[in-house]
Scaffold this motif. Structure first.
Motif, short mmCIF file in Angstrom:
data_model
loop_
_atom_site.label_atom_id
_atom_site.label_comp_id
_atom_site.label_asym_id
_atom_site.label_seq_id
_atom_site.Cartn_x
_atom_site.Cartn_y
_atom_site.Cartn_z
N SER A 80 0.84 -1.19 0.00
CA SER A 80 0.00 0.00 0.00
C SER A 80 0.88 1.25 0.00
O SER A 80 2.04 1.22 0.40
CB SER A 80 -0.91 0.00 1.23
OG SER A 80 -0.13 0.12 2.40
N ALA A 81 0.31 2.34 -0.45
CA ALA A 81 1.05 3.61 -0.47
C ALA A 81 1.47 4.01 0.93
O ALA A 81 2.56 4.55 1.12
CB ALA A 81 0.20 4.69 -1.11
N SER A 82 0.64 3.72 1.91
CA SER A 82 0.99 4.08 3.29
C SER A 82 2.20 3.27 3.78
O SER A 82 3.02 3.78 4.54
CB SER A 82 -0.19 3.89 4.23
OG SER A 82 -0.59 2.55 4.26
N ALA A 83 2.33 2.02 3.34
CA ALA A 83 3.50 1.21 3.72
C ALA A 83 4.77 1.77 3.10
O ALA A 83 5.81 1.85 3.76
CB ALA A 83 3.30 -0.24 3.30
N TYR A 84 4.69 2.19 1.84
CA TYR A 84 5.85 2.79 1.19
C TYR A 84 6.22 4.11 1.87
O TYR A 84 7.40 4.38 2.10
CB TYR A 84 5.58 3.03 -0.30
CG TYR A 84 5.55 1.78 -1.13
CD1 TYR A 84 6.46 0.74 -0.92
CD2 TYR A 84 4.63 1.62 -2.15
CE1 TYR A 84 6.44 -0.41 -1.70
CE2 TYR A 84 4.60 0.47 -2.93
CZ TYR A 84 5.50 -0.53 -2.71
OH TYR A 84 5.49 -1.67 -3.48
N LEU A 85 5.22 4.92 2.18
CA LEU A 85 5.49 6.19 2.84
C LEU A 85 6.05 5.99 4.25
O LEU A 85 6.92 6.75 4.68
CB LEU A 85 4.22 7.04 2.90
CG LEU A 85 3.76 7.62 1.56
CD1 LEU A 85 2.42 8.33 1.72
CD2 LEU A 85 4.80 8.57 0.99
N ALA A 86 5.59 4.96 4.93
CA ALA A 86 6.13 4.66 6.26
C ALA A 86 7.60 4.27 6.17
O ALA A 86 8.42 4.70 6.99
CB ALA A 86 5.32 3.56 6.93
N ASP A 87 7.95 3.46 5.17
CA ASP A 87 9.36 3.09 4.97
C ASP A 87 10.21 4.32 4.66
O ASP A 87 11.29 4.49 5.21
CB ASP A 87 9.50 2.08 3.84
CG ASP A 87 9.44 0.64 4.32
OD1 ASP A 87 9.37 0.43 5.55
OD2 ASP A 87 9.49 -0.27 3.48
N GLY A 89 9.54 7.43 5.44
CA GLY A 89 9.60 8.24 6.66
C GLY A 89 10.58 7.69 7.67
O GLY A 89 11.32 8.45 8.31
#
Length: 108
Positions: A80-87, A89
């Motif tokens: 998910s986009a949120s998983a990529y953004l979390a990585d 970040g």
């Protein structure tokens, strides 16, 4: 380099032998990512160098962006986009933190 490859082989065998739960593998993966970012920041910033926060954050961002891109290309799976953004970040935060610490340690 030989020690690293030996350590990597031992680690892979240990993971096969112990067969840890998926949650443990994820935690170990994150710790290894942060250790790699820390090593990269140490090389890029060094001790007592100015601009440790920015340089460290950029190293972390670059490392995680390459990792996320390679994962997406090689695995064929999309997170998910949120998983990529979390990585991303985590890379920026970890790199910036290590950069700040290193820039405040006096050079020998």
């Amino acid at each position: 380099m030989k020690r690293f490859l030996l350590l990597l082989a031992v680690f892979a065998l240990l993971m096969q032998w112990l067969r840890p739960a998926e949650g443990v593998v994820r935690i170990v993966n994150q710790v290894l990512k942060l250790a790699s970012i820390g090593a990269g920041v140490y090389v890029a910033v060094g001790r007592g160098c100015e601009g440790g926060l920015i340089k460290g954050a950029l190293v972390g961002l670059l490392y995680m962006a390459i990792g996320v891109g390679m994962y997406a290309l090689l695995s064929g799976q999309g997170a998910s986009a949120s998983a990529y953004l979390a990585d991303l970040g985590m890379g920026v935060a970890g790199g910036g933190l290590v950069g700040m610490i290193l820039s405040n340690i006096s050079a020998k």
